[in-house]
Design an enzyme around this catalytic site. Structure first.
Site, PDB file in Angstrom:
ATOM      1  CB  ILE A 154      78.859  39.735  21.009  1.00 36.07           C
ATOM      2  CG1 ILE A 154      77.932  40.655  20.456  1.00 36.07           C
ATOM      3  CG2 ILE A 154      79.550  40.609  22.162  1.00 36.07           C
ATOM      4  CD1 ILE A 154      76.951  41.132  21.249  1.00 36.07           C
ATOM      5  CG  ASP A 173      79.378  28.407  20.355  1.00 34.82           C
ATOM      6  OD1 ASP A 173      78.243  27.666  20.117  1.00 34.82           O
ATOM      7  OD2 ASP A 173      79.025  29.818  20.047  1.00 34.82           O
ATOM      8  CB  CYS A 232      78.582  42.297  28.731  1.00 32.14           C
ATOM      9  SG  CYS A 232      79.948  43.491  29.593  1.00 32.14           S
ATOM     10  CG  ASP A 258      76.590  46.305  30.974  1.00 27.67           C
ATOM     11  OD1 ASP A 258      76.375  47.523  31.685  1.00 27.67           O
ATOM     12  OD2 ASP A 258      76.216  46.229  29.871  1.00 27.67           O
ATOM     13  CD  GLU A 263      69.293  44.244  33.229  1.00 32.53           C
ATOM     14  OE1 GLU A 263      68.715  45.331  32.274  1.00 32.53           O
ATOM     15  OE2 GLU A 263      70.444  43.751  33.128  1.00 32.53           O
ATOM     16  CG  HIS A 281      71.540  46.299  30.006  1.00 34.17           C
ATOM     17  ND1 HIS A 281      70.591  45.533  30.158  1.00 34.17           N
ATOM     18  CD2 HIS A 281      72.078  46.157  28.729  1.00 34.17           C
ATOM     19  CE1 HIS A 281      70.490  44.610  29.083  1.00 34.17           C
ATOM     20  NE2 HIS A 281      71.379  45.125  28.326  1.00 34.17           N
ATOM     21  CG  LEU A 282      76.344  51.529  31.062  1.00 33.66           C
ATOM     22  CD1 LEU A 282      77.410  52.170  31.637  1.00 33.66           C
ATOM     23  CD2 LEU A 282      75.376  52.549  30.471  1.00 33.66           C
ATOM     24  CB  ALA A 284      73.965  48.814  23.195  1.00 36.42           C
TER      25      ALA A 284
END
Length: 531
Positions: A154, A173, A232, A258, A263, A281-282, A284
């Site tokens: 991602i 990374d 996200c 997000d 949650e 949490h949108l 996906a």
């Protein structure tokens, strides 16, 4: 008999049809996942369970799942699946990490635009009839520096989209090579440098012990004044209380989240702060992503149940359908080698070492390791499989090590298994011949060429005349039919071994009679599932 799958959450009809088209029986019960009692009543009938987030796969449910082999989660998050209990039960847990990559990356970009231009607040103000044009002074994305924490699937898409927006992209990374960073058109940096330089920071890493609070109070204090932060990925990556304080102080210009540490997030330190954009949490939640992950999980589960391919499993080494086909005889060999040594070992095992030689060393060694350990442990725990074996071995304190080496002998490749128990060390080696059949090629350092049979009798003795005759006579006297046998010895007059192939399991009375003759040092019946 065809495998049977239960779909207990809402999956698309197209995904359900994939199971049917592959010859798998499927029951589509999209509301069943919410009924724990009813689900527990029926789960024992199924080989596979396809779910989203509503179904909870708990240790209690797994107790009733007597035939279950695989749980497939249409989506990336598997918090609703007890993975430890699944592993102990021998159930593979799969997810679909790639079906929502584009959607999640686009949501991160959308939130970056939203926080850069204060779009939600401006919308609310305008719809309230205020027309506060001068209040909402935004910033351009062009020429700004985007710091990407986690440049995997991602994160890599976010990097690509950001470069298209003419942003300068720096990435932190540990698994990103300089060559790949160059190919992506991003600059690889350490985290401290990213924090110091970035105008926007977006996170795209899983939540682990290493990444939890990666943007904690200390690291947040190192960020550039006026930074905007987007998350996200996963709640828990950012210290939300510390971030709220820095937003109030003006050090952080805005944030877009997000995901949250807890949650559903009905309250949070970030709620109500200026220029903070929050969504439930949108990441996906697009029509395309929901369809993609449903189709993907149906394909993955079908591939496993029909071909043995393991894709995107969280508790088992992945093995493609092609690998499963090529490695099939070697996986069987690994399990047989483990089975032989496991049945021979009667005291506690301390360590297992597996040596892979030649072509065997080029295969999926993690999968072969699992097969070896499963074969060893099945002798004392018959319900063990390749999924549960590593977990059980760890619980028992068994140390597992592997060695790979180039071709070193007469065979193109072989596997050698050595087990150290509290009383002794045992080893056995095997290979796969061109006919695809596994063979034992060395036992206790003695060369031998032995096929694997369903019912075998292993004996050791001093290499003296007459032993074969006595073995045959004893078996005949007890009405045990000898189908074939294989011999080996260390040297003339030294230690000798024999493997007798018989039609049925050797009774304990026969073993005792053979031991009573004094001609055999060791007599051990062995059972294998050759098929």
């Amino acid at each position: 008999m065809a495998p049977k799958v239960l779909v207990s959450d809402s999956l698309s009809e197209t995904a359900v049809q994939i199971f049917r088209d592959r010859g798998i029986e499927v029951d589509f019960e999209p509301s069943l996942g919410k009924d724990k009692e009813k689900l527990a009543e029926v789960i024992g009938k199924y080989d596979g369970l396809a779910i989203r987030s509503a179904t909870k796969v708990t240790a209690k449910l797994l107790e009733s799942a007597t035939n279950l082999k695989v749980v497939g989660r249409a989506g990336i998050g598997t918090d609703n699946v007890d993975k430890e209990a699944s592993s102990k039960k021998g159930v593979i847990v799969m997810n679909t990490p790639f079906g929502n990559m584009i959607t999640t990356a686009e949501h991160a970009i959308a939130l970056m635009f939203a926080v850069a231009r204060q779009i939600p607040e401006a919308d609310a103000s305008t719809q309230a009839g205020k027309w506060e044009k001068s209040k909402f002074m935004g910033v351009e994305l062009t020429a700004k520096t985007l710091g990407v924490i986690g440049a995997g699937n991602i994160g890599g898409i976010v990097c690509d989209r950001a470069r298209g927006l003419k942003m300068k992209v720096v990435a932190y990374d540990p698994f990103l090579s300089e060559e790949k960073a160059s190919n992506m058109g991003v600059e690889k940096v350490e985290l401290d440098e990213l924090l110091r330089r970035a105008d926007f920071i977006t996170l795209h890493v899983p939540l682990t012990d290493q990444t939890r609070n990666i943007l904690g109070r200390e690291n947040l204090a190192k960020t550039k004044k006026g930074v905007r932060i987007i998350n996200c990925a996963r709640g828990g990556l950012v210290d939300e209380n510390a971030l709220a304080e820095l937003i109030k102080s003006g050090h952080v210009a805005g944030a877009a989240f997000d995901v949250f540490a807890e949650e559903p997030a009905t309250e949070n330190p970030l709620f109500g702060l200026p220029n903070v954009v929050c969504t439930p949490h949108l990441g996906a939640s697009t029509t395309e992503a929901q369809e993609n992950v449903a189709l993907q999980v149906a394909e993955q589960m079908s591939n496993y149940l029909l071909d043995g391919a393991v894709e995107n499993a969280l508790n088992m080494p992945s093995m493609t359908a092609e690998e499963a086909k090529t490695m099939g005889p070697w996986v069987k060999l690994a399990e047989h080698l483990g089975g032989f040594i496991g049945q021979m070992t009667e005291d506690a095992i301390k360590a297992i070492n597996v040596t892979y030689d030649g072509i065997a060393s080029e295969m999926n060694l993690k999968a072969l390791d699992c097969a070896v350990v499963a074969g060893i442990l099945k002798a004392s725990q018959p319900d063990v499989n390749m999924v549960s074996a590593p977990v059980i071995a760890k619980e028992r304190g068994i140390q597992i090590s592997t060695t790979s080496q180039d071709q070193s002998g007469a065979f193109d490749g072989y596997i050698k298994v050595t087990v150290v128990s509290e009383s002794k060390e045992r080893s056995i080696a095997g290979t796969v011949f061109s006919d695809g059949k596994p063979r034992f090629i060395q036992i206790k350092g003695i060369n031998i060429d032995a096929e694997v049979g369903n019912h075998m009798l292993y004996t050791t003795n001093n290499d003296v005349p007459g032993i074969i005759g006595k073995l045959g006579t004893l078996l005949g006297e007890h009405n045990v039919n000898l189908a074939n046998f294989t011999l080996g010895r260390s040297k003339q007059g030294g230690e000798a071994i024999a493997i007798a192939y018989v039609d049925d399991a050797v009774p304990a009375s026969v073993v005792e009679a053979m031991k009573a003759t004094g001609n055999f040092k060791q007599v051990k019946p062995l059972e294998f599932n050759v098929g």
